[in-house]
Write a protein that holds these residues in place. Structure first.
Motif, PDB file in Angstrom:
ATOM      1  N   ALA A   2      -1.923  84.640 -30.951  1.00  0.00           N
ATOM      2  CA  ALA A   2      -1.930  85.715 -29.962  1.00  0.00           C
ATOM      3  C   ALA A   2      -0.762  86.649 -30.192  1.00  0.00           C
ATOM      4  CB  ALA A   2      -1.850  85.120 -28.559  1.00  0.00           C
ATOM      5  N   ALA A   3      -0.923  87.898 -29.819  1.00  0.00           N
ATOM      6  CA  ALA A   3       0.150  88.878 -29.956  1.00  0.00           C
ATOM      7  C   ALA A   3       0.569  89.358 -28.582  1.00  0.00           C
ATOM      8  CB  ALA A   3      -0.312  90.058 -30.796  1.00  0.00           C
ATOM      9  N   VAL A   4       1.840  89.700 -28.444  1.00  0.00           N
ATOM     10  CA  VAL A   4       2.393  90.159 -27.173  1.00  0.00           C
ATOM     11  C   VAL A   4       3.138  91.447 -27.421  1.00  0.00           C
ATOM     12  CG1 VAL A   4       3.950  89.620 -25.283  1.00  0.00           C
ATOM     13  CG2 VAL A   4       2.655  87.802 -26.364  1.00  0.00           C
ATOM     14  N   LEU A   5       2.928  92.453 -26.580  1.00  0.00           N
ATOM     15  CA  LEU A   5       3.684  93.686 -26.722  1.00  0.00           C
ATOM     16  C   LEU A   5       5.100  93.475 -26.245  1.00  0.00           C
ATOM     17  CD1 LEU A   5       1.212  96.472 -25.524  1.00  0.00           C
ATOM     18  CD2 LEU A   5       1.832  95.854 -27.852  1.00  0.00           C
ATOM     19  N   VAL A   6       6.051  94.067 -26.964  1.00  0.00           N
ATOM     20  CA  VAL A   6       7.451  93.976 -26.569  1.00  0.00           C
ATOM     21  C   VAL A   6       7.660  94.600 -25.212  1.00  0.00           C
ATOM     22  CG1 VAL A   6       9.749  94.797 -27.114  1.00  0.00           C
ATOM     23  CG2 VAL A   6       8.306  93.894 -28.918  1.00  0.00           C
ATOM     24  N   GLY A   7       7.019  95.713 -24.960  1.00  0.00           N
ATOM     25  CA  GLY A   7       7.183  96.380 -23.675  1.00  0.00           C
ATOM     26  C   GLY A   7       5.956  97.235 -23.401  1.00  0.00           C
ATOM     27  N   ALA A   8       6.140  98.306 -22.668  1.00  0.00           N
ATOM     28  CA  ALA A   8       5.053  99.222 -22.411  1.00  0.00           C
ATOM     29  C   ALA A   8       4.748  99.996 -23.680  1.00  0.00           C
ATOM     30  CB  ALA A   8       5.447 100.168 -21.275  1.00  0.00           C
ATOM     31  N   ALA A   9       3.740 100.858 -23.619  1.00  0.00           N
ATOM     32  CA  ALA A   9       3.413 101.656 -24.786  1.00  0.00           C
ATOM     33  C   ALA A   9       4.624 102.430 -25.235  1.00  0.00           C
ATOM     34  CB  ALA A   9       2.274 102.614 -24.434  1.00  0.00           C
ATOM     35  N   ALA A  10       4.751 102.609 -26.554  1.00  0.00           N
ATOM     36  CA  ALA A  10       5.950 103.231 -27.109  1.00  0.00           C
ATOM     37  C   ALA A  10       6.085 104.658 -26.611  1.00  0.00           C
ATOM     38  CB  ALA A  10       5.879 103.215 -28.632  1.00  0.00           C
ATOM     39  N   ALA A  11       7.328 105.023 -26.331  1.00  0.00           N
ATOM     40  CA  ALA A  11       7.631 106.380 -25.924  1.00  0.00           C
ATOM     41  C   ALA A  11       7.716 107.256 -27.159  1.00  0.00           C
ATOM     42  CB  ALA A  11       8.958 106.404 -25.157  1.00  0.00           C
ATOM     43  N   HIS A 158      23.366 102.451 -27.651  1.00  0.00           N
ATOM     44  CA  HIS A 158      22.168 102.580 -28.483  1.00  0.00           C
ATOM     45  C   HIS A 158      20.944 102.036 -27.745  1.00  0.00           C
ATOM     46  CE1 HIS A 158      19.285 102.178 -31.736  1.00  0.00           C
ATOM     47  NE2 HIS A 158      19.152 100.908 -31.370  1.00  0.00           N
ATOM     48  N   LEU A 159      21.084 100.842 -27.172  1.00  0.00           N
ATOM     49  CA  LEU A 159      19.969 100.231 -26.453  1.00  0.00           C
ATOM     50  C   LEU A 159      19.452 101.139 -25.338  1.00  0.00           C
ATOM     51  CD1 LEU A 159      20.872  96.463 -25.976  1.00  0.00           C
ATOM     52  CD2 LEU A 159      18.640  97.356 -26.681  1.00  0.00           C
ATOM     53  N   LEU A 160      20.366 101.723 -24.586  1.00  0.00           N
ATOM     54  CA  LEU A 160      19.995 102.484 -23.394  1.00  0.00           C
ATOM     55  C   LEU A 160      19.581 103.914 -23.698  1.00  0.00           C
ATOM     56  CD1 LEU A 160      22.873 101.162 -21.150  1.00  0.00           C
ATOM     57  CD2 LEU A 160      20.443 100.641 -20.858  1.00  0.00           C
ATOM     58  N   ASP A 161      20.140 104.511 -24.741  1.00  0.00           N
ATOM     59  CA  ASP A 161      19.947 105.941 -24.966  1.00  0.00           C
ATOM     60  C   ASP A 161      19.172 106.300 -26.231  1.00  0.00           C
ATOM     61  OD1 ASP A 161      21.504 106.355 -22.682  1.00  0.00           O
ATOM     62  OD2 ASP A 161      23.360 106.419 -23.846  1.00  0.00           O
ATOM     63  N   SER A 162      19.085 105.378 -27.203  1.00  0.00           N
ATOM     64  CA  SER A 162      18.481 105.728 -28.485  1.00  0.00           C
ATOM     65  C   SER A 162      17.362 104.802 -28.929  1.00  0.00           C
ATOM     66  CB  SER A 162      19.567 105.751 -29.588  1.00  0.00           C
ATOM     67  OG  SER A 162      20.603 106.643 -29.265  1.00  0.00           O
ATOM     68  N   ALA A 163      17.373 103.571 -28.516  1.00  0.00           N
ATOM     69  CA  ALA A 163      16.368 102.608 -28.978  1.00  0.00           C
ATOM     70  C   ALA A 163      14.975 102.997 -28.482  1.00  0.00           C
ATOM     71  CB  ALA A 163      16.717 101.210 -28.492  1.00  0.00           C
ATOM     72  N   PRO A 164      13.923 102.680 -29.247  1.00  0.00           N
ATOM     73  CA  PRO A 164      12.562 102.917 -28.751  1.00  0.00           C
ATOM     74  C   PRO A 164      12.351 102.214 -27.410  1.00  0.00           C
ATOM     75  CG  PRO A 164      12.539 102.337 -31.078  1.00  0.00           C
ATOM     76  CD  PRO A 164      13.941 102.099 -30.598  1.00  0.00           C
ATOM     77  N   ALA A 165      11.546 102.825 -26.563  1.00  0.00           N
ATOM     78  CA  ALA A 165      11.352 102.298 -25.216  1.00  0.00           C
ATOM     79  C   ALA A 165      10.918 100.836 -25.200  1.00  0.00           C
ATOM     80  CB  ALA A 165      10.351 103.158 -24.456  1.00  0.00           C
ATOM     81  N   PRO A 166       9.991 100.389 -26.086  1.00  0.00           N
ATOM     82  CA  PRO A 166       9.605  98.977 -26.046  1.00  0.00           C
ATOM     83  C   PRO A 166      10.760  98.034 -26.363  1.00  0.00           C
ATOM     84  CG  PRO A 166       7.971 100.268 -27.243  1.00  0.00           C
ATOM     85  CD  PRO A 166       9.155 101.158 -27.046  1.00  0.00           C
ATOM     86  N   VAL A 167      11.630  98.438 -27.283  1.00  0.00           N
ATOM     87  CA  VAL A 167      12.788  97.607 -27.616  1.00  0.00           C
ATOM     88  C   VAL A 167      13.734  97.536 -26.428  1.00  0.00           C
ATOM     89  CG1 VAL A 167      14.823  97.403 -29.102  1.00  0.00           C
ATOM     90  CG2 VAL A 167      12.606  98.063 -30.088  1.00  0.00           C
ATOM     91  N   ARG A 168      14.000  98.682 -25.825  1.00  0.00           N
ATOM     92  CA  ARG A 168      14.884  98.715 -24.652  1.00  0.00           C
ATOM     93  C   ARG A 168      14.310  97.856 -23.526  1.00  0.00           C
ATOM     94  NH1 ARG A 168      15.030 103.588 -24.485  1.00  0.00           N
ATOM     95  NH2 ARG A 168      13.489 104.081 -22.870  1.00  0.00           N
ATOM     96  N   THR A 169      12.998  97.955 -23.316  1.00  0.00           N
ATOM     97  CA  THR A 169      12.348  97.180 -22.256  1.00  0.00           C
ATOM     98  C   THR A 169      12.505  95.687 -22.491  1.00  0.00           C
ATOM     99  OG1 THR A 169      10.744  98.933 -21.816  1.00  0.00           O
ATOM    100  CG2 THR A 169      10.149  96.698 -21.124  1.00  0.00           C
ATOM    101  N   LEU A 170      12.287  95.241 -23.728  1.00  0.00           N
ATOM    102  CA  LEU A 170      12.394  93.813 -24.021  1.00  0.00           C
ATOM    103  C   LEU A 170      13.827  93.324 -23.866  1.00  0.00           C
ATOM    104  CD1 LEU A 170      10.798  91.846 -26.955  1.00  0.00           C
ATOM    105  CD2 LEU A 170      13.157  91.454 -26.276  1.00  0.00           C
TER     106      LEU A 170
END
Length: 367
Positions: A2-11, A158-170
């Motif tokens: 099974a696969a799991v999304l890191v977060g919501a759809a990518a921003a 970086h996490l808060l301001d630059s990382a892709p939204a799914p990475v930040r969410t996870l």
């Protein structure tokens, strides 16, 4: 599998380079209260104003202990594609590493993704100035990675301001769900979580306390200083964000003499963190008291038959919000029927183990 999304759809794509330098950062702030015998590196960054409110030895390098798990996670998630999809077992492993500081998970990624090359890649990607992999002779000891408070602020920016939204969410989602105890059974509620009401998100680090509180990520022979990073003294670090909207980034690294117990280091770090100017941080109500004894239990109610919620590090300082009478407890030569409510743990401690001359604690209201 099974696969799991890191977060919501990518921003939409965001800048992936290092964050810009903060404005008007002072060289040092003398208000930080560092307990005797403690070596500290401190940085507090206010994201609302783009300035530091505290800095003390911000570029001093410490062995990172488990704080390096932030870099291990970011490296593993780098270039994962637009949806950052992870297999279910991989997601579970990352969650355990970030929430409960699971060492086996960190070791798995360290071996799978190239060991020290992880650190080298993240230094280049984030523009880290003080970070370096483990010294020669310790290639497998990811906790010996050198890290400073200043670089840790840059990692969170970086996490808060630059990382892709799914990475930040996870990653930030896991840090907001930091477990009370690590997978090794030891208390993670020191520093930031003990000093501020939620919302906060934390990644803690500790090393060198043996069976009294060590995360076991650094089970290695005692070593002398290598590559200008102290591998001998006991390390206790608290890092993360505080306040609504992750307003402040806090990074506090500390070293303690080798004779220091986990509870004493926990207390010293807490006093240091409570001295900091952290915009957006809300201090919990209550009074701080010392404790004595070992394996002291915090219970769900004011009697010795109620559920044990946790056990306190020996001699740690605790925040008491209120007190009430309950079952009488005897620890010869002491007898006491008063119990203190500890908001950090959501439970009660018999006042017998609280350092106070009277059974009823002074200036503490009734529950």
């Amino acid at each position: 599998m099974a696969a799991v999304l890191v977060g919501a759809a990518a921003a939409p794509a965001r800048a992936s380079g290092p964050p810009a330098a903060p404005r008007d950062a002072p060289a040092a702030v003398t208000a930080v209260e560092v307990p005797p015998g403690v070596t500290a590196g401190v940085a507090v960054f206010d994201r609302q104003t783009g300035t530091f409110t505290e800095q003390l030895n911000p570029r001093l390098r410490f062995r990172s202990a488990s704080v390096v798990k932030l870099l291990i996670a970011l490296d593993h998630l780098w270039n994962r594609g637009p949806d950052h999809t992870l297999p279910a077992d991989d997601r579970a492993r990352l969650d355990a590493m970030l929430r409960a500081s699971d060492d086996a998970s960190a070791s798995f990624y360290w071996a799978q993704n190239g060991g020290g090359a992880i650190v080298d890649r993240m230094v280049a990607r984030l523009g880290l100035a003080d970070t370096a992999g483990p010294p020669a002779g310790y290639p497998g000891y990811w906790g010996y990675t050198a890290l400073s408070a200043a670089d840790t602020v840059r990692i969170y920016r970086h996490l808060l301001d630059s990382a892709p939204a799914p990475v930040r969410t996870l990653v930030m989602g896991d840090l907001r769900q930091s477990a009370r105890c690590g997978t090794d059974g030891f208390d993670q509620r020191f520093g930031i979580p003990a000093s501020f009401e939620r919302p906060w998100a934390v990644k803690q680090g500790w090393s060198g306390f043996g069976d009294s509180g060590n995360c076991s990520d650094l089970t290695a022979p005692t070593a002398t200083t290598a590559a200008d990073v102290d591998l001998t003294q006991r390390a206790l670090h608290t890092t993360g964000t505080v306040g609504t909207g992750d307003r402040s980034i806090v990074a506090v690294f500390t070293l303690h003499p080798t004779s220091t117990s986990f509870g004493a280091a926990y207390t010293a770090l807490g006093r240091l963190v409570r001295s900091l100017n952290v915009p957006g941080g809300v201090r919990p109500a209550g009074t701080w008291f010392g404790t004595w004894g070992s394996d002291v239990r915090v219970r769900a109610d004011t009697n010795t038959s109620s559920t044990v919620l946790t056990r306190l590090p020996a001699g740690v300082e605790v925040l008491v919000r209120c007190q009430k009478q309950g079952r009488r407890v005897e620890v010869p030569p002491y007898v006491n029927d008063w119990w203190a409510y500890l908001p950090l743990y959501g439970g009660y401690l018999t006042n017998i183990y609280v350092r106070s001359p009277e059974n009823r604690l002074p200036d503490v209201p009734l529950c």
